[in-house]
Design a protein around this motif. Structure first.
Motif, PDB file in Angstrom:
ATOM      1  N   VAL B  67       0.830  -1.185   0.080  1.00  0.00           N
ATOM      2  CA  VAL B  67       0.059   0.046   0.040  1.00  0.00           C
ATOM      3  C   VAL B  67       0.826   1.215  -0.072  1.00  0.00           C
ATOM      4  O   VAL B  67       1.882   1.155   0.548  1.00  0.00           O
ATOM      5  CB  VAL B  67      -0.923  -0.151   1.183  1.00  0.00           C
ATOM      6  N   GLN B  68       0.278   2.096  -0.390  1.00  0.00           N
ATOM      7  CA  GLN B  68       0.993   3.658  -0.549  1.00  0.00           C
ATOM      8  C   GLN B  68       0.778   4.553   1.066  1.00  0.00           C
ATOM      9  O   GLN B  68       1.243   5.406   1.284  1.00  0.00           O
ATOM     10  CB  GLN B  68       0.656   4.608  -1.509  1.00  0.00           C
ATOM     11  N   LEU B  69      -0.627   4.323   1.553  1.00  0.00           N
ATOM     12  CA  LEU B  69      -1.106   4.921   2.647  1.00  0.00           C
ATOM     13  C   LEU B  69      -1.606   4.131   3.735  1.00  0.00           C
ATOM     14  O   LEU B  69      -2.413   3.052   3.227  1.00  0.00           O
ATOM     15  CB  LEU B  69      -1.922   6.015   2.139  1.00  0.00           C
ATOM     16  N   VAL B  70      -1.365   4.230   5.095  1.00  0.00           N
ATOM     17  CA  VAL B  70      -2.235   3.547   6.027  1.00  0.00           C
ATOM     18  C   VAL B  70      -2.661   4.555   7.185  1.00  0.00           C
ATOM     19  O   VAL B  70      -2.135   5.502   7.540  1.00  0.00           O
ATOM     20  CB  VAL B  70      -1.052   2.424   6.740  1.00  0.00           C
ATOM     21  N   PHE B  82       3.588  -0.872  14.639  1.00  0.00           N
ATOM     22  CA  PHE B  82       3.757  -0.947  13.221  1.00  0.00           C
ATOM     23  C   PHE B  82       4.227   0.292  12.341  1.00  0.00           C
ATOM     24  O   PHE B  82       4.349   0.197  11.490  1.00  0.00           O
ATOM     25  CB  PHE B  82       2.481  -1.542  12.693  1.00  0.00           C
ATOM     26  N   ALA B  83       4.307   1.505  13.025  1.00  0.00           N
ATOM     27  CA  ALA B  83       4.447   2.483  12.431  1.00  0.00           C
ATOM     28  C   ALA B  83       5.805   2.451  11.708  1.00  0.00           C
ATOM     29  O   ALA B  83       5.828   2.937  10.374  1.00  0.00           O
ATOM     30  CB  ALA B  83       4.538   3.712  13.350  1.00  0.00           C
ATOM     31  N   SER B  84       6.808   1.970  12.270  1.00  0.00           N
ATOM     32  CA  SER B  84       8.245   2.141  11.919  1.00  0.00           C
ATOM     33  C   SER B  84       8.164   1.185  10.399  1.00  0.00           C
ATOM     34  O   SER B  84       8.931   1.270   9.571  1.00  0.00           O
ATOM     35  CB  SER B  84       9.219   1.632  12.734  1.00  0.00           C
ATOM     36  N   LEU B 100       2.421   9.397  18.111  1.00  0.00           N
ATOM     37  CA  LEU B 100       3.733   9.805  17.490  1.00  0.00           C
ATOM     38  C   LEU B 100       4.282  11.136  17.925  1.00  0.00           C
ATOM     39  O   LEU B 100       3.414  11.908  18.115  1.00  0.00           O
ATOM     40  CB  LEU B 100       3.463   9.751  16.030  1.00  0.00           C
ATOM     41  N   PRO B 101       5.301  11.560  18.211  1.00  0.00           N
ATOM     42  CA  PRO B 101       5.440  12.820  18.746  1.00  0.00           C
ATOM     43  C   PRO B 101       5.365  13.847  17.514  1.00  0.00           C
ATOM     44  O   PRO B 101       5.446  13.278  16.283  1.00  0.00           O
ATOM     45  CB  PRO B 101       7.291  12.737  18.951  1.00  0.00           C
ATOM     46  N   ALA B 102       4.983  14.954  17.855  1.00  0.00           N
ATOM     47  CA  ALA B 102       4.884  16.172  16.684  1.00  0.00           C
ATOM     48  C   ALA B 102       5.920  16.390  15.833  1.00  0.00           C
ATOM     49  O   ALA B 102       5.860  16.687  14.811  1.00  0.00           O
ATOM     50  CB  ALA B 102       4.601  17.415  17.465  1.00  0.00           C
ATOM     51  N   ASP B 103       7.505  16.096  16.246  1.00  0.00           N
ATOM     52  CA  ASP B 103       8.344  16.328  15.421  1.00  0.00           C
ATOM     53  C   ASP B 103       8.399  15.139  14.127  1.00  0.00           C
ATOM     54  O   ASP B 103       8.996  15.414  13.213  1.00  0.00           O
ATOM     55  CB  ASP B 103       9.786  16.609  15.888  1.00  0.00           C
ATOM     56  N   PRO B 123       8.412   8.960   3.006  1.00  0.00           N
ATOM     57  CA  PRO B 123       6.999   8.709   3.156  1.00  0.00           C
ATOM     58  C   PRO B 123       6.375   9.482   4.129  1.00  0.00           C
ATOM     59  O   PRO B 123       6.842   9.956   5.383  1.00  0.00           O
ATOM     60  CB  PRO B 123       6.998   7.147   3.907  1.00  0.00           C
ATOM     61  N   PHE B 124       4.853  10.215   3.837  1.00  0.00           N
ATOM     62  CA  PHE B 124       4.480  11.159   4.946  1.00  0.00           C
ATOM     63  C   PHE B 124       4.023  10.604   6.354  1.00  0.00           C
ATOM     64  O   PHE B 124       3.477   9.321   6.295  1.00  0.00           O
ATOM     65  CB  PHE B 124       3.240  11.702   4.318  1.00  0.00           C
ATOM     66  N   GLN B 125       4.381  11.416   7.080  1.00  0.00           N
ATOM     67  CA  GLN B 125       3.712  10.730   8.759  1.00  0.00           C
ATOM     68  C   GLN B 125       3.106  12.098   9.068  1.00  0.00           C
ATOM     69  O   GLN B 125       3.507  13.097   9.509  1.00  0.00           O
ATOM     70  CB  GLN B 125       4.922  10.461   9.231  1.00  0.00           C
ATOM     71  N   VAL B 126       1.673  11.958   9.364  1.00  0.00           N
ATOM     72  CA  VAL B 126       0.931  12.990   9.867  1.00  0.00           C
ATOM     73  C   VAL B 126       0.139  12.391  10.913  1.00  0.00           C
ATOM     74  O   VAL B 126      -0.410  11.192  10.944  1.00  0.00           O
ATOM     75  CB  VAL B 126      -0.187  13.422   8.841  1.00  0.00           C
TER      76      VAL B 126
END
Lengths: 336, 336
Positions: B67-70, B82-84, B100-103, B123-126
């Motif tokens: 996938v490209q986005l989760v 699982f994030a990493s 997840l931390p804001a930075d 990859p974006f992390q928001v």
């Protein structure tokens, strides 16, 4: 021999009036004869007192010279109609309706400003504030000496019983309909009250404030003798039968000393401070009790000059009927 | 031809995850293949999407390179596990758990700080903030340009659905028991939730603040880019199934211009301003809707530098699932 007093209760069939009669009995108030009064619709009902059922009579026909003290526990219109007749007959009065101006009948919460009664002229005229103002005053009284109060921010979540028996029945009815997946047709409240919160109690004025909110601000300032205290208040209607809950922030000028605050609340009359980490609820703690419960005592997340509190109290009892009887207990010392 | 994206939703059987899948369909999100994931207990269930029932599979065995986005719509522990793995496989992520931390993964509410996404590296992390922070940010965004905000005071009355399906069932069960006058034995909640308000959601720390309250303060400050904004917050649990309600006071430095405030709220995206004199409720207005409802817009009773508001929003939808999808809609412009 203890002196006894002949007393009238107007609005004796309402939630507050009935509780007031019960508290007079519980606290062994020196009642001589007790006259229960109400509007013509409620006259004829009876209310128990000291093992007897007392018949409720029409207030219109009552001769106020028969009593030394009258409690006005009906609406403001009833107080305005009969207060002057009562005082003209030499009768002292305690009004719970908020109808009388402060210079005629000062608001009194014994834990906060009993001194107002000293030197008052007969016939006495005293107001017992709204449940919210009474609750807040009981808690502010021990704190004013130790924090330099600048501003109060308050969200009051009020029980439906403040609006009388019809509101209580309607919350129960709406809840049952919804649980039985039947279509809801609200009555009494203008929309769904069950499993919902209503953001205002009564109609707002042009500025958006309700009568209840303005009354609260006026009464708290008067009882605390802080006429220019800034108070921000939102009164909402919660789907709770009995017992009010208050989310309160006190903004002080300087850092709040939490140990001092806890000690003051611990020692103060009319307050039960719950353990740190725990919190009181309206239903589980306050209902049927003679004290205001205080919990969640904490400073701001990063503002040490802010004090946050959670209060619960029985709106009918501690907020109204009991406060009026406590005032009466002080008055009768000078009524003889 | 529109490009489509292969997507995974973790926590697909929860209230938020299920709503998220529904919103992807409603908004015609360009989904290629959709992978629904959950813990081993929930795997095997199925969730409807575009007319088919998609089987939910175990997250442990998932190959993120598919996938490209989760979307992480389960608890913080699942995100941390699982994030990493997801980002190592080149997969972008939107986290709804606050883990997840804001930075690493900045909090984003499109109506308030979409600009944060500009120039972000793949990859974006928001992070999609908590429902309370999201709701507040949507309403603060149009106001910051016209009031000089000094302090926020907030009482958030949260629906039980924020705590999942078990909490919803328990409120219904307790209510039925009480209406049938059967003895109440609370489960899930530590005391009576029906017809009552609980003054804290989750355990408080030594200073008396709950995780939820601290998260709200941290997230609002981050989204609004006001790291030292003073926020006083009390999160309470209301006997409401769906929809959160907020009593909010904004303290400004100068007099608030109400006409300007109303005009700004009227024009702002993501907001429905109700008529003066009226007010929105969680159940009657917010539930199932894509906007935050705002009412009771008024200044202080005698403090013109104070702005009071009443907000309601669908905690599962606008507060969580929809915000995450709105973020995704912005991200996919750069994901191709």
């Amino acid at each position: 021999m203890t002196q006894s007093f002949d007393i009238a209760v107007i609005g004796a069939t309402g939630t507050v009036g009935e509780t007031l009669v019960q508290i007079l009995e519980e606290r062994d108030f020196p009642v001589g004869s007790l006259h229960l009064l109400a509007s013509s619709e409620s006259a004829g009902h009876s209310v128990p007192f000291r093992g007897k059922n007392l018949r409720v009579r029409e207030v219109d026909e009552f001769d106020f010279s028969k009593v030394q003290l009258v409690f006005f526990a009906a609406g403001p219109a009833v107080t305005l109609s009969f207060a002057s007749r009562a005082t003209a007959a030499g009768c002292s009065l305690i009004d719970l309706s908020g109808a009388l101006p402060a210079d005629q009948a000062p608001q009194v919460v014994p834990e906060a400003n009993a001194h107002v009664l000293v030197g008052m002229k007969k016939p006495f005229q005293v107001s017992s504030p709204s449940p919210s103002a009474t609750t807040l005053a009981v808690v502010l009284a021990p704190l004013l000496g130790i924090i330099d109060l600048q501003r109060i921010n308050l969200t009051a979540s009020l029980a439906v019983s403040a609006q009388g028996r019809e509101a209580v029945t309607e919350l129960a009815r709406q809840t049952a309909e919804l649980l039985n997946v039947r279509p809801l047709e609200p009555s009494f409240f203008d929309r769904q009250m069950a499993f919902n919160l209503l953001a205002q109690v009564g109609k707002p004025d042009e500025q958006g404030h309700t009568l209840l909110e303005k009354r609260l601000v006026r009464e708290v300032r008067q009882v605390m003798a802080l006429p220019s205290l800034k108070i921000s208040v939102t009164c909402i209607q919660a789907p709770v039968f009995f017992g009010d809950s208050y989310s309160v922030t006190l903004q002080a000028c300087d850092e709040v000393d939490l140990a001092q605050v806890n000690a003051a609340l611990e020692d103060a009359p009319g307050i039960e401070l719950v353990e740190a980490g725990d919190y009181p609820t309206a239903v589980g703690d306050a209902v049927g009790q003679d004290v205001v419960y205080v919990g969640r005592v904490r400073r701001g997340i990063d503002d040490p000059s802010e004090l946050n509190l959670w209060l619960t109290s029985d709106n009918v009892r501690k907020g109204a009927a009991l406060n009026a009887v406590q005032v009466a207990e002080l008055l009768i010392k000078d009524l003889s």
